[in-house]
Structures are given as C-alpha cells and as structure tokens.
Design a protein around this motif. Structure first.
Motif, short mmCIF file in Angstrom:
data_model
loop_
_atom_site.label_atom_id
_atom_site.label_comp_id
_atom_site.label_asym_id
_atom_site.label_seq_id
_atom_site.Cartn_x
_atom_site.Cartn_y
_atom_site.Cartn_z
N SER A 183 0.86 -1.17 0.00
CA SER A 183 0.00 0.00 0.00
C SER A 183 0.90 1.22 0.00
O SER A 183 2.04 1.14 0.42
N LEU A 185 -0.46 3.81 1.50
CA LEU A 185 -1.03 4.45 2.69
C LEU A 185 -0.51 3.75 3.94
O LEU A 185 -0.87 2.62 4.22
N GLU A 289 3.07 7.11 9.72
CA GLU A 289 3.27 8.25 8.83
C GLU A 289 4.30 9.21 9.41
O GLU A 289 5.14 9.73 8.68
#
Ligand code: ATP
Ligand code: MG
Length: 308
Positions: A183, A185, A289
């Motif tokens: 991914s 994300l 993140e």
C-alpha cells in the motif's frame, strides 16, 4: 537484489527477509513494490542478486513457487465476460485442483471474501470493490501458504477499505497464510501488519516489527476541561516550566521532556496552579506516517531497523 529497466533502477541492492504473519510493504508510487513481487513470483528476472520463496530459488523453481503462492495483482486483470464463480473455479483447476474440489473451494472462498449472489454475474459489470474481492478470491482458491496482495485497497471507498483490511488480517491470523501486502497508505498497514517494510525509490528504508515503529515517543498528550483559551493557557504555562508544547486539536502535545524532568508531575502541578481540570494525560504514540516522514528526510542515512 537489484532490478534495472534500462536507465531506471527500480530496486537497488535490496536485502530483506519476510516472515510469518502479515507483512506490509509500503512505499510511494514507483518505490518498487510491484517489481519486487513480480520478481519473487518469477515473472521478472532480477538484474543482479537472487531470492528464495518458501525455500525455493526464484530463478530455477518459479513453477514450484507459484504452486505454493497466491497473487493478487495490482491492476484489473479479470475477463469481463466470465462470472467470478466460473473464474475462480477455473483458477483452482489451473492450480491443479480436481473439478469437484475446485468448485467447493471456489464457493467457500467467494463466501469468505463477501461475494454473494453477484458471483454468478459477469465480472465486466462489477464495481471496483467487487473486482477487488474477485481478485482476492482467485489468489486464495488453491490454499496457498503465502499470498502477495498488491494494493488490495486501491480504488475502494472508506468502508470497503476497512472490510478489505479486515479480510487481509483474517487471511494472516485465522487462515495462517503468510501475507505480503502493499500500500502507499501507511496508516492502513499499521493496523493489520505484524511487520512493515518501507521502500523508498528502490532502497530499503526500514524493516521492523510494527510495534517497534510505534514505540511511544516519550511525549504526552494532555487534555483539560474548557476550550482553546484553557488549552493555550496550559501550553504557555508548561512552556514556562521548561517543556516544549504544541496545540493539537483540543489537546496540548508535549514533546519528550529533557532527561530527569518528571513530566507527569509538572503537568499535574501546572494544571492545579492554574485551576484547570485535567481530563487525561496519555502517551503520544507515533504513527507510521510520522516515522516515514521523519526518516524520509534522512533517507540516505537511515539504517534499516534502526531507531525512529
Ligand atoms: N516494465 C517496466 N519497464 C520500465 N520501467 C518499469 C517497468 N516496471 C516498473 N518500472 C519502473 O520501476 C519503478 C518501480 O515501479 P513499481 O511498479 O515497482 O513501483 P510501485 O512501488 O509498485 O508503484 P505504485 O505504487 O505506483 O504501484 C518505477 O520507476 C517504474 O516506472
Ligand atoms: Mg505497484
């Protein structure tokens, strides 16, 4: 291994290992995720280096690897004029299952992925979510020991994303099939992966247990009763007490304190002195993140597996 396409170096001197459970393979567009999966399947040859999948060499034993491995490709690859049911049965037969077993396995697996009555309709008329489910079903029909899922949440709405991630987690935890899932994300992989590998422009940026990525930073989040004024009042007082603070929504985020400062006590005493009512003091946990953002800025220097 290294993989070059003409001038483009898709993977550079990559050394990595993947274990049991769910492994997230994360990276921006063009990071080399799909290239790595295709090489592991024997669909592409590496320019340099080698790999083993379930103990089999990718260059000499690709057929054996494909018998043991399921593959959900990134792009739409479904024949439009065939039903999911017929397609998954066919893929089961291609993997060597007898006709009856292939039909039974296909029905089971289509139910697991949540394709109900639609499975008898031609796939050309499917929504993106239904196509992703059909792609996942064909990757699982022959009962593989390992699956490569290339961007299974691509094109899905938020609710369908959650469902797909839940399925990925079940494949790893309940069915005991090792999963390598890609991914771009990071947030969605941190919830389902036991281990995360981060690729950046073909380089390995990090490979570590998800828990290590998310080890809490030493900072705190503090909430007091009131609005922005009370939040700022607390933040300014904490700053005077020697802490570095930022507003984060309704909360005050306190950076990891200097060595030796009893930060919980400082927060409690400061709030009490101001007459503010504390709602909570909680560890400020990093998310993938944050880790990725901070390590991206030092991409060349980041040691794989090193501290965030
Ligand atoms: N067949 C090919 N011919 C030439 N270049 C290629 C080929 N396949 C991949 N590349 C290049 O290799 C690099 C890595 O591509 P890859 O598809 O592996 O990235 P990715 O991480 O899967 O990206 P995405 O998130 O967009 O799917 C890119 O620069 C891409 O342009
Ligand atoms: Mg890709």
């Amino acid at each position: 291994m290294t993989k070059r396409f003409g001038q483009v170096e898709a993977l550079t001197d990559l050394t990595v290992s993947v274990g049991e459970g769910v492994t997230g393979l994360v990276g921006a567009n063009g990071a080399g995720k799909s290239t790595l999966i295709k090489i592991l399947l024997g669909l592409l040859d590496p320019t340099d280096g080698t790999a083993r999948v379930l103990g089999h060499d990718i260059s000499s034993q690709a057929q054996e690897i494909r018998r043991l491995v399921g593959y959900m490709p990134e792009h739409d690859c479904l024949p439009p004029d065939v039903s999911a049911s017929d397609f998954v049965v066919h893929m089961g037969r291609m993997s060597g299952l007898p006709a009856t077993a292939a039909r039974e396995r296909a029905a089971d697996i289509l139910r697991h992925v949540g394709l109900d009555e639609e499975r008898y309709r031609q796939m050309g008329g499917y929504s993106t979510g239904m196509k992703q489910r059909a792609k996942l079903a064909q990757a699982l029909v022959h009962d593989p020991r390992l699956v490569f899922l290339d961007e299974p949440t691509n094109g899905l709405d938020p609710a369908a994303r959650v469902d797909m991630l839940h399925l990925v987690q079940r494949i790893g935890r309940d069915f005991g099939i090792a999963v390598l899932v890609t991914s771009h994300l990071l947030g969605e992989l941190e919830r389902v992966s036991d281990h995360v590998i981060v690729l950046d422009g073909g380089h390995l940026l990090r490979s570590s247990a998800t828990a290590d990525f998310l080890k809490h930073t030493g900072g705190l989040l503090v909430e007091v009763i009131g609005g922005d004024a009370e939040r700022d009042q607390l933040g300014e007082a904490l700053a005077r007490a020697g802490l570095t603070c930022h507003p984060r929504g309704q909360l005050v985020a306190v950076d990891p304190p200097p060595q030796g400062l009893a930060v919980h006590d400082v927060v409690r005493d400061t709030a009490a002195d101001l007459g503010l009512a504390l709602v909570r003091i909680q560890p400020d946990q990093a998310h993938l993140e944050d880790v990725f953002m901070s390590s991206s800025t030092t991409a060349g220097a980041a040691a794989p597996g090193g501290p965030a």
